[in-house]
Design a protein around this motif. Structure first.
Motif, PDB file in Angstrom:
ATOM      1  N   THR B  73       0.788  -1.151   0.058  1.00 45.42           N
ATOM      2  CA  THR B  73       0.105   0.079  -0.089  1.00 45.42           C
ATOM      3  C   THR B  73       0.937   1.466  -0.118  1.00 45.42           C
ATOM      4  O   THR B  73       2.127   1.133  -0.089  1.00 45.42           O
ATOM      5  N   VAL B  81      -4.647   6.330   2.705  1.00 43.13           N
ATOM      6  CA  VAL B  81      -3.951   5.247   2.346  1.00 43.13           C
ATOM      7  C   VAL B  81      -4.383   4.631   0.940  1.00 43.13           C
ATOM      8  O   VAL B  81      -5.820   4.521   0.780  1.00 43.13           O
ATOM      9  N   GLU B  82      -3.787   4.049  -0.072  1.00 41.40           N
ATOM     10  CA  GLU B  82      -4.279   3.541  -1.179  1.00 41.40           C
ATOM     11  C   GLU B  82      -3.475   2.294  -1.336  1.00 41.40           C
ATOM     12  O   GLU B  82      -2.372   1.909  -0.982  1.00 41.40           O
ATOM     13  N   MET B  83      -4.212   1.368  -2.073  1.00 43.77           N
ATOM     14  CA  MET B  83      -3.821   0.234  -2.345  1.00 43.77           C
ATOM     15  C   MET B  83      -2.635   0.480  -3.616  1.00 43.77           C
ATOM     16  O   MET B  83      -2.997   1.022  -4.526  1.00 43.77           O
ATOM     17  N   ARG B  84      -1.496  -0.541  -3.511  1.00 42.07           N
ATOM     18  CA  ARG B  84      -0.593  -0.351  -4.544  1.00 42.07           C
ATOM     19  C   ARG B  84      -0.330  -1.853  -5.106  1.00 42.07           C
ATOM     20  O   ARG B  84      -1.304  -2.481  -5.843  1.00 42.07           O
ATOM     21  N   SER B  88      -6.462  -5.678  -2.143  1.00 45.00           N
ATOM     22  CA  SER B  88      -7.288  -5.717  -0.923  1.00 45.00           C
ATOM     23  C   SER B  88      -6.463  -6.293   0.229  1.00 45.00           C
ATOM     24  O   SER B  88      -5.796  -6.871  -0.025  1.00 45.00           O
ATOM     25  N   ALA B 167      -2.988  -2.008   6.926  1.00 43.67           N
ATOM     26  CA  ALA B 167      -2.915  -1.246   5.533  1.00 43.67           C
ATOM     27  C   ALA B 167      -1.974  -0.047   5.643  1.00 43.67           C
ATOM     28  O   ALA B 167      -1.349   0.252   4.899  1.00 43.67           O
ATOM     29  N   ALA B 171       2.127   0.957   4.190  1.00 42.09           N
ATOM     30  CA  ALA B 171       2.316   2.078   3.190  1.00 42.09           C
ATOM     31  C   ALA B 171       3.503   2.979   3.457  1.00 42.09           C
ATOM     32  O   ALA B 171       4.068   3.673   2.896  1.00 42.09           O
TER      33      ALA B 171
END
Lengths: 328, 504
Positions: B73, B81-84, B88, B167, B171
């Motif tokens: 993330t 926070v964003e998914m990378r 999921s 999560a 990050a």
């Protein structure tokens, strides 16, 4: 005449000279050994070690202990020094403590860069100094001479750091945009392939060097020109160019050549400052960083190299000046 | 060694030697880099390595890793926070088993697929104490043997204790994922592939055309490492680099006046603190703590140390989350009250050493301004500037020092304020804080987390050992031909090249 001494043919004398030179070399090696020991002890005495530097503010007692063990810093200091010395005697300068690269690999390109910078600076500095010095001596107390003396006092009183900064502002960033203010030399390339990157660092060294050496040349020439043999030559009706070239120059070089060797040694030192200022990838810049990182093998290698260069240049100066090396 | 013939070398020597002026004339044309290449200038160090799990952390290593690797993330530009690499992340009810589903079709630089096996290998490598990876402390709740590849794109994390901020934790820019190619060399999934790297000098990278995410708009990237900041500013003004990682506040007016340059100002989650050991006299007395916070003239520090590029700090580690700041009064200078507090504490003649290594912009200036301001309340502060190694050698022992905080709050809470936090150099140990922080870290719901973070910041403000005079912004300067850089809370403005183009 100083130069003739080198070529003196008498065998007994050359044997004595050879012996003296051998002694000087032995003293040099001894000096380097003492220097290496001093650096080692001084580095040990400096607060903080490489493990602290590497781990930074996130260090814990456990990670510090593990890293020190991995780097061999937990061993008794005599053992550390012995291992290092044994390696150097076999031509192995060890590996950098901060990135694990062999010191020789890390420094090879940088040594070439620094050497090139110093040699180019010297090659330019010497003839210019000679020329400026002779002209100033010839025009003693006239405008050129006064101007040169005044400038040289100011420049010699100015640290190279300031001279370089002024040159950067003048030629690189603020007034004119003629030259790159920072010397990028891609790894593996010779600095000579990037002449534009060399100009400002060389100029900084040359300006400082000429202002010092040129004054020595001037004094030596004034002395030579007022000597009896020059007066005699003049009375015999010889022209000024001939007097300068045949009589004054060889005699004036006597005191100047050893001084030039000292200036060469001084240039090696000045290179440290200049490299830092222009981000020139040489050993001077590497030394500053190695000290900050407490990276002992790298510090040792660079300081020994600089010390050896100093010693050799001093030896050459002695040979040229007095014929026999003096113990240092 | 180059194979240039001797004659040409001599010629080159002559050129560089005698014809200074002639060379000067043609040098300017060669100053910039060629065509489709962007050149970044950043302070670098021989310590840097290309593999992502090195003990040392630096702006230069970060600049490089940002191009070569991705995390599961990442923090977005505003602190969310964003998914990378992860698509999921799903916990069980007890929050002690997390199932991570990986993005499909992600390629490593050697052309192979990035799979769950790579995640397992990366995580186990980080956690192995032999590898002395300081950031492993951030994932100390992960059981190395409990990281299991279920299938090619699914990894299960069995944790040693429940984690709600799973999560957020991944990050962190220290927890990137790597792969190993056939010969065991480290490779990554990032937008650029490495071509060459010389520590302390330069790195050359080429765009990775199979990158899964948004591509940079240029083909080649050169990262030029500098020893100090002034040379970076010079190189930018001389047209030798296109982007400066950051510039000192004092240089900003001159750079803004240059028609060839632009600046981009970002809010920043990184800033200095003046910190005291609250477990030691005289700082263990809350009256002394408060007095030391009351003597600060924050506006003067903003104006003089940060050239106006800063906002008021309120003595808690803020500006590093996307949660709202606590609704508490702004602390202002009150010398009379400070004197009164010191008198009550019997410390009218307080003499302190404030130590700093001064490596971040504004540190020395802030220290000196603080010393002047404190004098107004009869406190003698002596600023001591140390070299970094000496400063680090006493890290954790200095009674009064300039510290630095640059992590998101969920990490900071653990590292700076829990009694066993690795960066807890103020020796802060407040049971109420610890309890609430652990509760926050065990919460998945973001709104709930925010509420707790706000309360934690209040506790810090009133009883913590950090004086936070200001939140400086970060200023990135770049050549006018560079387009598409974006402001970033975590200092990636100059190193995130998604969608960035360059025209020369």
């Amino acid at each position: 005449m100083a130069v003739e001494l080198l070529a003196a043919p008498a065998p007994s004398r050359s044997t004595r000279r050879a012996r003296a030179v051998a002694l000087a070399v032995a003293q040099g090696v001894g000096t380097l050994l003492v220097v290496s020991l001093l650096i080692f002890l001084v580095t040990q005495a400096m607060p903080g070690d490489v493990a602290r530097v590497v781990l930074g503010t996130r260090a814990t007692p456990e990670t510090l202990a593990t890293l020190r063990e991995q780097l061999g810093l937990d061993r008794p200091i005599w053992e550390q020094y012995g291992t290092w010395l044994w390696g150097v005697l076999r031509g192995d300068f060890g590996t950098s403590l901060v990135n694990g690269m062999p010191v020789s690999e890390l420094l090879a390109g940088r040594i070439r860069n620094s050497l090139t910078l110093s040699v180019v600076a010297m090659l330019i500095m010497l003839p210019i100094s000679l020329l400026v010095g002779i002209v100033a001596a010839q025009r003693r107390d006239r405008a050129f001479d006064q101007g040169f003396l005044g400038t040289s006092i100011v420049v010699n009183a100015t640290p190279e750091f300031v001279t370089g900064t002024v040159l950067i502002a003048l030629l690189g960033t603020t007034v004119f945009h003629l030259l790159p203010p920072v010397s990028f030399i891609p790894p593996g390339d010779s600095p000579l392939a990037h002449p534009e990157a060399m100009v400002l660092p060389v100029l900084t060294l040359v300006v400082s060097g000429v202002m010092y050496l040129g004054r020595l040349v001037r004094i030596a020439f004034i002395d030579a020109m007022s000597s009896e043999y020059v007066q005699t030559a003049r009375l015999k009706g010889l022209g000024t160019p001939r007097i300068l070239a045949r009589h004054a120059l060889p005699n004036a070089l006597g005191p100047v050549i050893p001084a030039a060797s000292l200036v060469a040694a001084y240039t090696v030192g000045g290179v440290v400052v200049v490299e830092y200022l222009f981000a020139f990838p040489g050993i001077g810049a590497a030394l500053v960083e190695a000290v900050n990182n407490r990276d002992l093998p790298v510090i040792q290698a660079i300081v020994l190299l600089i010390a050896a260069t100093y010693y050799v240049l001093n030896l050459v100066a002695d040979l040229l000046a007095g014929g026999e090396p003096q113990g240092r | 060694m180059s194979r240039i013939p001797l004659r040409r070398r001599l010629a080159a020597a002559l050129i560089s030697a005698g014809l200074l002026a002639a060379v000067a004339g043609c040098a300017a044309t060669d100053a910039g880099a060629s065509g489709d290449e962007l050149v970044l200038g950043v302070v670098g160090n021989n310590k840097d390595e290309i593999q992502p799990y090195t003990a040392t952390s630096s702006a230069s290593a970060d600049s490089l890793r940002q191009q070569l690797y991705d995390g599961l993330t990442a923090y977005d530009a505003d602190g969310g926070v964003e998914m990378r690499l992860a698509e999921s992340m799903t916990p069980n009810d007890a929050l002690d088993v997390w199932t991570v589903k990986l993005r499909e079709g992600v390629k490593l630089h050697d052309g192979s697929d990035f799979t769950s096996e790579d995640v397992v290998e990366s995580v186990r490598f980080m956690l192995d104490p032999e590898h002395v990876y300081p950031a492993a402390a951030q994932i100390d709740f992960v059981d190395p043997d409990g990281v299991v590849a279920v299938d090619d794109t699914t990894v299960e994390f069995h944790l040693l204790r429940p984690a709600g901020t799973f999560a957020e934790t991944w990050a962190s820019r220290d927890l990137l994922m790597r792969g190993l190619d056939e010969s065991g060399e480290v490779t990554g999934t990032g937008p650029f592939d490495l071509e060459s790297f010389t520590p302390g000098q330069e790195a050359r990278l080429v765009r990775f055309d199979d990158y899964w995410g948004e591509q940079p708009g240029f083909e080649r990237l050169r990262i030029q490492f500098f020893q100090d900041q002034p040379a970076i500013t010079n190189a930018l003004r001389g047209g030798q680099i296109d982007v400066a990682y950051s510039v000192p506040f004092t240089d900003v007016p001159a750079l803004e006046a240059d028609p060839n340059l632009k600046t981009l100002v970002s809010e920043s989650g990184s800033y200095l603190t003046m910190s005291m050991r609250v477990d030691q006299a005289p700082f263990d007395d809350p009256r002394v703590q408060e007095a030391l916070k009351l003597v600060v003239d924050r506006q003067q520090i903003i104006d003089n140390a940060f050239g106006g590029y800063a906002s008021l700090g309120n003595d808690f580690l803020g500006n590093n989350t996307d949660c709202p700041a606590p609704d508490v009064p702004q602390r202002a200078q009150d010398l009379e009250r400070a004197k009164q507090l010191l008198a009550e504490a019997g410390q009218q003649d307080l003499q302190l050493d404030l130590v700093t290594d001064g490596v971040f912009p504004g540190m020395m200036e802030t220290a000196q301004l603080y010393a002047q301001q404190a004098a107004g309340a009869g406190i003698t502060v002596t600023v001591k500037k140390l070299d970094t190694a000496t400063f680090l050698n006493g890290w954790g022992d200095w009674p009064f020092f300039i510290g630095y905080s640059g992590s998101p709050y969920v990490i900071t809470a653990a590292t700076h304020f829990l009694p066993d936090g690795v960066e807890n150099a103020t020796h802060f140990d407040d049971p109420a804080y610890t309890e609430l922080a652990l509760q926050m870290m065990g919460t998945v719901d973001h709104a709930e987390q925010c509420g707790m973070i706000t309360r934690l910041q209040e506790i810090e403000r009133d009883g913590g050992g950090n004086i936070v005079p200001a939140y400086p912004q970060s200023v990135v300067a770049y050549r006018a031909g560079v387009e598409g850089l974006h402001a970033d809370l975590y200092g990636r403005t100059s190193i995130d090249y998604r969608g960035v183009t360059i025209e020369k």
